[in-house]
Design a protein around this motif. Structure first.
Motif, PDB file in Angstrom:
ATOM      1  N   VAL A 123     -11.078   7.406  -2.534  1.00  0.00           N
ATOM      2  CA  VAL A 123      -9.845   6.638  -2.319  1.00  0.00           C
ATOM      3  C   VAL A 123     -10.189   5.247  -1.786  1.00  0.00           C
ATOM      4  N   ALA A 124     -11.124   5.160  -0.854  1.00  0.00           N
ATOM      5  CA  ALA A 124     -11.530   3.864  -0.300  1.00  0.00           C
ATOM      6  C   ALA A 124     -12.152   2.982  -1.387  1.00  0.00           C
ATOM      7  N   LYS A 184      -9.092   1.673  -3.710  1.00  0.00           N
ATOM      8  CA  LYS A 184      -8.074   0.788  -3.141  1.00  0.00           C
ATOM      9  C   LYS A 184      -8.279  -0.683  -3.506  1.00  0.00           C
ATOM     10  N   LEU A 190      -3.644   8.339  -2.679  1.00  0.00           N
ATOM     11  CA  LEU A 190      -3.442   6.990  -3.205  1.00  0.00           C
ATOM     12  C   LEU A 190      -2.259   7.018  -4.155  1.00  0.00           C
ATOM     13  N   PRO A 227      -5.147  14.784   4.947  1.00  0.00           N
ATOM     14  CA  PRO A 227      -5.147  13.483   5.634  1.00  0.00           C
ATOM     15  C   PRO A 227      -4.667  12.374   4.701  1.00  0.00           C
ATOM     16  N   SER A 228      -4.018  11.368   5.247  1.00  0.00           N
ATOM     17  CA  SER A 228      -3.482  10.291   4.421  1.00  0.00           C
ATOM     18  C   SER A 228      -4.564   9.475   3.731  1.00  0.00           C
ATOM     19  N   ASP A 229      -5.795   9.516   4.256  1.00  0.00           N
ATOM     20  CA  ASP A 229      -6.859   8.750   3.605  1.00  0.00           C
ATOM     21  C   ASP A 229      -7.376   9.438   2.337  1.00  0.00           C
ATOM     22  N   ARG A 230      -6.776  10.576   2.001  1.00  0.00           N
ATOM     23  CA  ARG A 230      -7.124  11.243   0.745  1.00  0.00           C
ATOM     24  C   ARG A 230      -6.079  10.989  -0.353  1.00  0.00           C
ATOM     25  N   PRO A 268     -11.857  10.947   0.777  1.00  0.00           N
ATOM     26  CA  PRO A 268     -11.634   9.642   1.409  1.00  0.00           C
ATOM     27  C   PRO A 268     -12.542   8.550   0.844  1.00  0.00           C
ATOM     28  N   THR A 281       2.688   2.652   2.223  1.00  0.00           N
ATOM     29  CA  THR A 281       2.234   3.363   3.418  1.00  0.00           C
ATOM     30  C   THR A 281       3.128   4.549   3.765  1.00  0.00           C
ATOM     31  N   ALA A 322       1.138  12.988   2.187  1.00  0.00           N
ATOM     32  CA  ALA A 322       0.037  13.648   2.892  1.00  0.00           C
ATOM     33  C   ALA A 322       0.554  14.773   3.776  1.00  0.00           C
ATOM     34  N   ARG A 366       0.813  -1.226   0.000  1.00  0.00           N
ATOM     35  CA  ARG A 366       0.000   0.000   0.000  1.00  0.00           C
ATOM     36  C   ARG A 366       0.844   1.272   0.000  1.00  0.00           C
TER      37      ARG A 366
END
Length: 336
Positions: free
Chosen positions: A214-215, A218, A60, A55-58, A211, A42, A49, A40
């Motif tokens: 992105v979710a 993934k 990819l 935020p990192s959840d935004r 987010p 990471t 980010a 991923r």
């Protein structure tokens, strides 16, 4: 006897090699080549980010911004849907839409720039996404954050607006703000390490989106999409010292671009102000003829049939060569 290799000015890569730190990071990754990379990415996502202030959840990461764009199109659009994009623009866009099984809606440029009002007018109830390249490849033109905000406000909320910023680092236009800095919320922004950072061969890019999007993306990503070497080099490219070096490199490319534009205009060519690492010669039906003229002189340029020719900018010596060939073409054909 093997003929000499042609000078390839078709791919918009930079002439600068990776930094010593990037090379060292890649070498270290080679020593662990028997192990799988971080599936991923990471650490790279976290570093990006933090740099971007999101935020990192935004964020990819994927194997280049073009691959991420293709993933986006195939995720949101399919048979019966439409994807709108300007034309001429990045030549991969039409193919991406076809691969998704969706319908292509190409909107002609106004002059050499993207006509955001016409793009908004082309959106229908079947439209799932709009692709925007800023600066536009191949014409090099840019639109402002205010124009982008107006465009987003004009299209339905369920239409995904994708802003491809592969060439943003080469923009020197006063007041230019990228889509993250000045654009409206709800965009999907694509960026790459292939151009300004000189990592075209390693295939690493990223997107910034909501987010939720992105979710959704993934699970669609290929497993281990970005290799260890690419992740290590990208992380090394993000250190402060190399970031300053990238700014210097891009400024040098932009200065050479502007010099080449001035040389060509002085010869009589009509071309727009460029904001990428390339120049655009909008010669219409003479495009194939001009491309062949360059090829006969061992210089490869990118042909957009019926529209024009795109030429990658590198250093001064190459710029002088391009200008010389362009002058010879005018001398032999008497037109620009």
């Amino acid at each position: 006897m093997v003929g000499r290799k042609s000078l390839d000015l078709t791919m918009n890569t930079v002439q600068y090699p990776p930094s010593p730190d990037m090379l060292a990071a890649m070498l270290a990754a080679t020593e662990s080549a028997h192990e799988y990379p971080d599936m991923r990415a990471t650490e790279l996502i976290g570093t990006l980010a933090a740099r971007l202030g999101v935020p990192s959840d935004r964020v990819l990461v994927g194997p280049g911004s073009a691959a991420l764009c293709q993933l986006l199109v195939m995720t949101v659009a399919g048979p019966g849907d439409e994807v709108v994009y300007p034309w001429p623009s990045f030549e991969g866009y039409p193919e991406m839409v076809v691969h998704a099984g969706a319908t292509r809606v190409a909107v002609p440029l106004r002059g050499h720039g993207i006509d955001l009002k016409e793009l908004a007018a082309a959106v229908t109830e079947r439209t799932k996404a709009v692709l925007l390249c800023n600066p536009n490849n191949p014409t090099g033109t840019v639109f402002s954050d205010a124009e982008l905000a107006e465009f987003v406000a004009a299209v339905p909320d369920d239409v995904l607006v994708i802003v491809d910023e592969a060439y943003r680092e080469f923009v020197t236009e006063p007041g230019f703000r990228d889509a993250l800095a000045g654009g409206p919320r709800g965009l999907c922004v694509l960026r790459t390490f292939s151009k300004a950072y000189g990592l075209a061969g390693l295939r690493v890019g990223y997107l910034v989106a909501s987010p939720a999007l992105v979710a959704r993306l993934k699970p669609m990503m290929p497993l281990f999409a970005v290799g260890s070497h690419a992740q290590a080099a990208a992380l090394a490219a993000l250190n402060d010292e190399f970031a300053r070096e990238v700014e210097k490199r891009c400024a040098a490319v932009a200065a050479e671009r502007d010099r080449l534009v001035a040389l060509l205009r002085a010869q009589g060519w009509s071309l727009p102000d460029g904001h990428g690492n390339f120049v655009w010669l909008p010669v219409g039906e003479r495009s194939a003829e001009l491309t062949a003229f360059f090829r006969e002189r061992d210089v490869l340029v990118r042909l957009y049939p019926g529209d024009g020719v795109r030429i990658t900018v590198t250093g001064r010596e190459t710029g002088d060569l391009v200008a010389g060939i362009a002058a010879d073409y005018l001398l032999e054909n008497g037109v620009a």
